[in-house]
Design a protein around this motif. Structure first.
Motif, PDB file in Angstrom:
ATOM      1  N   LEU A 193       0.832  -1.200   0.000  1.00  0.00           N
ATOM      2  CA  LEU A 193       0.000   0.000   0.000  1.00  0.00           C
ATOM      3  C   LEU A 193       0.872   1.257   0.000  1.00  0.00           C
ATOM      4  N   LYS A 406      -9.729  -2.182  -5.467  1.00  0.00           N
ATOM      5  CA  LYS A 406      -9.665  -2.118  -4.006  1.00  0.00           C
ATOM      6  C   LYS A 406      -8.258  -1.753  -3.524  1.00  0.00           C
ATOM      7  N   ASP A 410      -7.587   1.282  -1.049  1.00  0.00           N
ATOM      8  CA  ASP A 410      -6.968   1.097   0.267  1.00  0.00           C
ATOM      9  C   ASP A 410      -5.688   1.915   0.407  1.00  0.00           C
ATOM     10  N   ASP A 413      -6.633   5.351   1.592  1.00  0.00           N
ATOM     11  CA  ASP A 413      -7.589   5.403   2.696  1.00  0.00           C
ATOM     12  C   ASP A 413      -7.241   6.591   3.592  1.00  0.00           C
TER      13      ASP A 413
END
Length: 487
Positions: A193, A406, A410, A413
């Motif tokens: 991420l 997704k 994420d 986020d």
């Protein structure tokens, strides 16, 4: 030819002739407004360059080659000196979106296009001369049957012919990187991420360079919202305003979502409410501008053109969210057979990235440059492409609890309101309302009796083709347009 593309660079016109080579340039002044005129020459006046686009790493090139070589603050001068020092190998130094033509007084000549094909280039090879231009309309009607799209990542010289110097997708990334057997699809650690987030942040920040105003096209979808969020952070740190621009029909979902994003980020937000009359008036202009008749492109080009016309009066460059869907599997069809197989999905992602220069990038460039404004596409940065396509495709597949993109959601986020972060995919032409308001134009369109060997898939496409054919008489559709590859 030059006068036909004056809209691409309304700030200045320049030309130079040496021997059998003629270079012409229409300038859009963004970097070093006062000193960056083109054609650009070396201090001795024996080497010359014209370029379209931006070299984002021009400061690094200056450090490598020596500041004493440089006379301007223009990013294009970095390309000139890279080619003087390294010859054609100097193209490997350039990070950005560009087409360029380089020549010397002793007869050397080179033309090149960036690896993704963000900036357009066409050529017509005749027995007595080879012609190059940024748009199809630049060519004389008699030459149009010979016009072809110049391939991205390639350079050409009379001595060496066509040579590939870079790929949009490196060969090592074309097969799928397999997900380890002990790893569950859709489950990733903080390191991935962080890598995704930092790579995209760097790409956006690199594209904020400008000596004039820069803004963001904000559709309200995930991709442009991420770009806007990163740009807003950068603008805040550098104490500069960030205009954002959104368009849609009255009550459209795009306008509402973009407003939520702009309020959250505190941008200088501008809304254009598009009426049916606006869309109808813009339709033929949009087809002419994008030089294409594919229905999905035309639907999105109509609001894009109206938005660009408005934004160009306020900024000289905008950032957009192009490319994220192709890298992170955002379109619905990516999640249907046969692409539910990881290898098939990877192959399709690679194919669509390689085809962007015929499709969405063509629409993106033409609608903005029609008003002398530059569009920049951070998701198609070389590092972003490399990282995104190195991620095992299983992580991009939907499943229980896993919506499309997704991983991208994420990674950002906390940067955006949850309702935007989890908003589903909507094509720009649909979310803006353009598809609905254009239906009456299609219903009223005359039948096309003959399409010169092109298979028209719908009455809508036939209506757009009729406009296209009237504007670009002589162009062979199959030779210049990536038709029948849209989704």
């Amino acid at each position: 030819m030059l006068s036909r593309i004056k809209h691409r660079g309304p700030d200045d016109t320049g030309e130079i002739h040496r021997g059998r080579v003629w270079l012409g340039h229409q300038r859009l002044s963004i970097m070093d407004v006062d000193g960056g005129a083109q054609p650009m020459s070396d201090p001795g006046g024996t080497t010359h360059l014209v370029a379209n686009g931006e070299i984002y790493n021009h400061r690094n090139i200056r450090e490598d080659l020596g500041h004493e070589l440089f006379e301007t603050g223009s990013d294009s001068e970095a390309a000139l000196h890279a080619l003087i020092v390294d010859g054609p190998a100097g193209l490997a130094r350039l990070r950005g979106m560009f087409t360029l033509a380089f020549m010397t007084d002793d007869g050397q000549f080179l033309v090149a296009r960036d690896a993704v094909g963000v900036k357009p280039l066409y050529w017509a090879r005749k027995p007595e001369v080879t012609l190059f231009a940024s748009e199809l309309r630049a060519f004389d009607e008699a030459d149009r049957p010979l016009v072809e799209s110049f391939p991205p990542g390639c350079c050409w010289s009379p001595e060496s012919g066509l040579v590939r110097f870079a790929d949009a997708v490196p060969a090592v990334l074309r097969p799928a990187h397999r997900l380890p057997s002990d790893t569950e699809p859709g489950v990733w650690g903080d390191d991935l991420l962080k890598s995704v987030r930092e790579t995209i942040v760097a790409a956006v920040e690199n594209r904020m360079m400008s000596d004039v105003g820069i803004g963001v096209f904000l559709s309200g979808g995930l991709d442009s919202a991420i770009v806007a969020a990163v740009a807003a952070e950068y603008a805040l740190r550098h104490r500069q305003p960030l205009p954002t621009f959104a368009i849609g029909a009255p009550g459209s979902s795009d306008l509402a979502a973009a407003r939520v994003v702009a309020d959250h980020l505190g941008t200088e937000h501008h809304e254009i409410v598009m009426t049916a009359e606006d869309a109808m008036t813009a339709l033929p202009k949009a087809v002419r501008a994008i030089e294409h008749f594919d229905p999905s492109l035309v639907r999105s080009a109509v609001p894009n053109l109206l938005l660009a016309e408005y934004a160009s009066k306020r900024v000289h460059a905008v950032l957009t969210g192009e490319g994220a869907d192709e890298l992170f599997a955002g379109y619905d069809y990516y999640h249907q057979e046969p692409f539910t197989n990881p290898d098939a999905l990877q192959a399709e992602l690679v194919r669509t990235v390689n085809e962007l220069h015929h499709l969405n990038l063509q629409r993106c460039d033409r609608t903005t440059m029609a008003f002398g404004m530059e569009a920049r596409v951070p998701f198609l940065d070389r590092d972003v492409i490399g990282l995104a396509l190195s991620i095992p495709p299983e992580h991009k597949m939907i499943g229980p609890g896993r919506e499309a993109k997704k991983l991208l959601r994420d990674a950002f986020d906390g940067w955006l309101p949850e309702e935007i972060l989890r908003r589903g995919k909507e094509q720009f032409g649909d979310g803006s309302g353009a598809k609905d308001v254009l239906e009456q134009a299609v219903l009223a369109a005359p039948e096309v009796a003959e399409a010169e060997g092109v298979e028209l898939r719908s009455k809508e496409e036939a209506a757009f083709y009729a406009i296209w054919r009237s504007e670009l008489n002589g162009i062979r559709p199959g030779s210049t347009l990536g038709l029948f590859a849209t989704t």
